[in-house]
Design a protein around this motif. Structure first.
Motif, mmCIF file in Angstrom:
data_model
loop_
_atom_site.group_PDB
_atom_site.id
_atom_site.type_symbol
_atom_site.label_atom_id
_atom_site.label_comp_id
_atom_site.label_asym_id
_atom_site.label_seq_id
_atom_site.Cartn_x
_atom_site.Cartn_y
_atom_site.Cartn_z
ATOM 1 N N ALA A 225 -11.101 9.159 8.106
ATOM 2 C CA ALA A 225 -10.498 10.467 7.850
ATOM 3 C C ALA A 225 -9.047 10.303 7.400
ATOM 4 O O ALA A 225 -8.556 11.068 6.550
ATOM 5 N N ALA A 226 -8.368 9.308 7.947
ATOM 6 C CA ALA A 226 -6.982 9.046 7.556
ATOM 7 C C ALA A 226 -6.899 8.650 6.089
ATOM 8 O O ALA A 226 -6.045 9.144 5.337
ATOM 9 N N VAL A 227 -7.791 7.760 5.662
ATOM 10 C CA VAL A 227 -7.827 7.335 4.255
ATOM 11 C C VAL A 227 -8.063 8.532 3.351
ATOM 12 O O VAL A 227 -7.402 8.701 2.317
ATOM 13 N N PRO A 248 6.520 6.757 -0.688
ATOM 14 C CA PRO A 248 6.568 5.438 -0.048
ATOM 15 C C PRO A 248 5.928 5.427 1.338
ATOM 16 O O PRO A 248 5.149 4.524 1.667
ATOM 17 N N LYS A 249 6.252 6.439 2.153
ATOM 18 C CA LYS A 249 5.693 6.511 3.517
ATOM 19 C C LYS A 249 4.187 6.745 3.473
ATOM 20 O O LYS A 249 3.426 6.157 4.268
ATOM 21 N N MET A 250 3.728 7.598 2.573
ATOM 22 C CA MET A 250 2.288 7.860 2.473
ATOM 23 C C MET A 250 1.532 6.593 2.093
ATOM 24 O O MET A 250 0.460 6.314 2.635
ATOM 25 N N LEU A 251 2.097 5.810 1.182
ATOM 26 C CA LEU A 251 1.446 4.568 0.763
ATOM 27 C C LEU A 251 1.404 3.552 1.908
ATOM 28 O O LEU A 251 0.403 2.848 2.092
ATOM 29 N N ALA A 252 2.479 3.473 2.675
ATOM 30 C CA ALA A 252 2.499 2.549 3.822
ATOM 31 C C ALA A 252 1.466 2.966 4.861
ATOM 32 O O ALA A 252 0.734 2.125 5.407
ATOM 33 N N ASP A 253 1.388 4.272 5.146
ATOM 34 C CA ASP A 253 0.389 4.756 6.104
ATOM 35 C C ASP A 253 -1.032 4.528 5.587
ATOM 36 O O ASP A 253 -1.946 4.217 6.365
ATOM 37 N N LEU A 254 -1.212 4.680 4.278
ATOM 38 C CA LEU A 254 -2.536 4.438 3.686
ATOM 39 C C LEU A 254 -2.947 2.977 3.856
ATOM 40 O O LEU A 254 -4.099 2.680 4.203
ATOM 41 N N ALA A 255 -2.004 2.079 3.626
ATOM 42 C CA ALA A 255 -2.300 0.652 3.822
ATOM 43 C C ALA A 255 -2.711 0.392 5.266
ATOM 44 O O ALA A 255 -3.661 -0.362 5.534
ATOM 45 N N ASN A 256 -2.027 1.021 6.197
ATOM 46 C CA ASN A 256 -2.362 0.862 7.615
ATOM 47 C C ASN A 256 -3.755 1.406 7.913
ATOM 48 O O ASN A 256 -4.521 0.806 8.686
ATOM 49 N N THR A 266 -8.291 -3.931 0.200
ATOM 50 C CA THR A 266 -7.674 -2.672 -0.238
ATOM 51 C C THR A 266 -6.379 -2.424 0.525
ATOM 52 O O THR A 266 -5.404 -1.912 -0.037
ATOM 53 N N ALA A 267 -6.347 -2.798 1.792
ATOM 54 C CA ALA A 267 -5.123 -2.660 2.589
ATOM 55 C C ALA A 267 -3.989 -3.475 1.982
ATOM 56 O O ALA A 267 -2.844 -3.009 1.899
ATOM 57 N N LEU A 268 -4.310 -4.689 1.545
ATOM 58 C CA LEU A 268 -3.292 -5.561 0.959
ATOM 59 C C LEU A 268 -2.769 -4.969 -0.354
ATOM 60 O O LEU A 268 -1.552 -4.970 -0.601
ATOM 61 N N ARG A 269 -3.675 -4.444 -1.183
ATOM 62 C CA ARG A 269 -3.244 -3.825 -2.440
ATOM 63 C C ARG A 269 -2.362 -2.605 -2.167
ATOM 64 O O ARG A 269 -1.343 -2.397 -2.831
ATOM 65 N N ALA A 270 -2.761 -1.793 -1.183
ATOM 66 C CA ALA A 270 -1.978 -0.596 -0.839
ATOM 67 C C ALA A 270 -0.608 -0.979 -0.293
ATOM 68 O O ALA A 270 0.401 -0.342 -0.617
ATOM 69 N N ALA A 271 -0.561 -2.026 0.525
ATOM 70 C CA ALA A 271 0.724 -2.480 1.076
ATOM 71 C C ALA A 271 1.633 -2.997 -0.030
ATOM 72 O O ALA A 271 2.839 -2.716 -0.043
ATOM 73 N N ASP A 272 1.049 -3.747 -0.972
ATOM 74 C CA ASP A 272 1.842 -4.251 -2.096
ATOM 75 C C ASP A 272 2.391 -3.094 -2.938
ATOM 76 O O ASP A 272 3.549 -3.135 -3.387
ATOM 77 N N ILE A 293 2.984 -4.084 7.842
ATOM 78 C CA ILE A 293 1.547 -3.818 7.656
ATOM 79 C C ILE A 293 0.941 -4.904 6.766
ATOM 80 O O ILE A 293 -0.176 -5.372 7.017
ATOM 81 N N ARG A 294 1.674 -5.338 5.751
ATOM 82 C CA ARG A 294 1.184 -6.416 4.880
ATOM 83 C C ARG A 294 0.980 -7.697 5.700
ATOM 84 O O ARG A 294 -0.041 -8.397 5.548
ATOM 85 N N ALA A 295 1.961 -7.998 6.539
ATOM 86 C CA ALA A 295 1.860 -9.211 7.364
ATOM 87 C C ALA A 295 0.665 -9.125 8.320
ATOM 88 O O ALA A 295 -0.074 -10.104 8.506
ATOM 89 N N GLN A 296 0.474 -7.954 8.923
ATOM 90 C CA GLN A 296 -0.661 -7.760 9.827
ATOM 91 C C GLN A 296 -1.984 -7.917 9.076
ATOM 92 O O GLN A 296 -2.958 -8.472 9.608
ATOM 93 N N THR A 297 -2.013 -7.448 7.836
ATOM 94 C CA THR A 297 -3.239 -7.567 7.017
ATOM 95 C C THR A 297 -3.533 -9.032 6.728
ATOM 96 O O THR A 297 -4.693 -9.486 6.814
ATOM 97 N N LEU A 298 -2.501 -9.783 6.378
ATOM 98 C CA LEU A 298 -2.694 -11.210 6.090
ATOM 99 C C LEU A 298 -3.149 -11.964 7.343
ATOM 100 O O LEU A 298 -3.993 -12.865 7.255
ATOM 101 N N LEU A 299 -2.595 -11.589 8.497
ATOM 102 C CA LEU A 299 -3.005 -12.236 9.742
ATOM 103 C C LEU A 299 -4.463 -11.953 10.068
ATOM 104 O O LEU A 299 -5.150 -12.784 10.668
#
Length: 301
Positions: A225-227, A248-256, A266-272, A293-299
């Motif tokens: 639902a968030a996506v 910027p904030k919406m894109l960061a939240d979308l990546a999360n 898709t999370a990595l692309r959104a974070a980038d 969020i990018r770092a968490q995605t890579l982990l």
């Protein structure tokens, strides 16, 4: 006419390249007739346009130019009004302690605004500054201090306050709920913000409230639902050119949201994308969030 377009063009998502010749014409006329107050307002208005799809640092620079003109004109009311604009610009740029200082100074000098200044501004400055104070304190992790400012605005009579300022406290409370993992707080204030946005008919508020609801879904553990809501908010903002300074904030939240959903590519692309937009807009605080969020995605990959 050029001046009015420059002063309020941000509401319609007027692009900086479209606004620049209008600003230069209006500012040139003001300078020619030695109207420093008008010139200062045109600088601040053009800066606000730059913040929508451009650099928050450029917005702050323009407001500082406007403040210099206000000082030359010995216009204390205009200075107080512009200090509020500077606080907003610094908040968008992520310079939060400086933003809070400017906000406190503006609030302390709000009584210096004349009736004409208030009419020119189009809304009461005190609720705007109070809501912004709460917002800044939330961003600085000082939630105990923030609540009294946010609650003060929420409790105001809707007839005595600009609807945008009335919505801001709920947006901030959802941000706080995300930090504190408080589902009830998130859903309560997301519903309040969305209801008020719908009633207002404002595209600007619709962008913010839809994204806010998306964040509340993240808090509640509903990434699908968030996506959906965050993509809808971003698409609407871009289509209607409304609330794009929140992109910027919406894109960061979308990546999360994609990360929580388990869609790591898709999370990595959104974070980038979020990082790139933040860097272009000089949105430092949000860029820090996007990089986490990018770092968490890579982990997780």
């Amino acid at each position: 006419a050029c001046g009015q377009i420059v002063a309020f063009g941000w509401r319609e998502g007027l692009a900086a390249e479209e606004a620049k010749p209008l600003f230069e014409e209006a500012e040139g006329i003001a300078r020619e007739v030695k109207n420093k107050k008008a010139s200062a307002l045109f600088h601040a208005g053009f800066g606000r346009i730059l913040a929508v799809r451009g650099s928050a640092d450029d917005y702050a620079a323009k407001v500082n130019e406007a403040l210099a003109l206000a000082k030359e004109a010995n216009d204390s009311g205009l200075e107080a009004m512009l200090k509020g604009g500077l606080a907003q610009a610094l908040r968008l740029s992520g310079r939060l302690n400086e933003a809070l200082e400017a906000n406190v100074e503006a609030a302390g000098r709000a009584h210096e605004l004349s009736d004409w200044d208030r009419k020119l501004l189009g809304f009461d400055i005190e609720p705007w500054l109070t809501a912004m104070r709460g917002q800044l304190l939330i961003m600085l992790g000082r939630s105990d201090e923030a609540r009294s400012f946010l609650d003060r605005v929420i409790q105001m009579d809707p007839n005595d306050i600009n609807v945008s300022d009335h919505v801001v406290p709920s947006l901030s409370y959802v941000d706080l709920a995300w930090v504190e993992h408080d589902v009830q707080l998130a859903e309560q204030h997301a519903a309040r913000a969305f209801s008020m946005a719908v009633r207002s008919g404002s595209p600007y508020l619709r962008t913010y409230a839809t994204a806010c609801r998306g964040l509340s879904h993240i808090v509640a553990g509903r990434p699908d639902a968030a996506v959906e809501d965050l993509n809808a908010a971003i698409d609407f903002a871009r289509r209607r050119k409304a609330g794009l300074e929140y992109e910027p904030k919406m894109l960061a939240d979308l990546a999360n949201a994609y990360l929580l959903k388990g869609d790591l590519s898709t999370a990595l692309r959104a974070a980038d994308e979020a990082i790139a937009v933040c860097a272009a807009r000089h949105a430092r605080a949000t860029e820090a969030l996007a990089r986490i969020i990018r770092a968490q995605t890579l982990l997780a990959s």
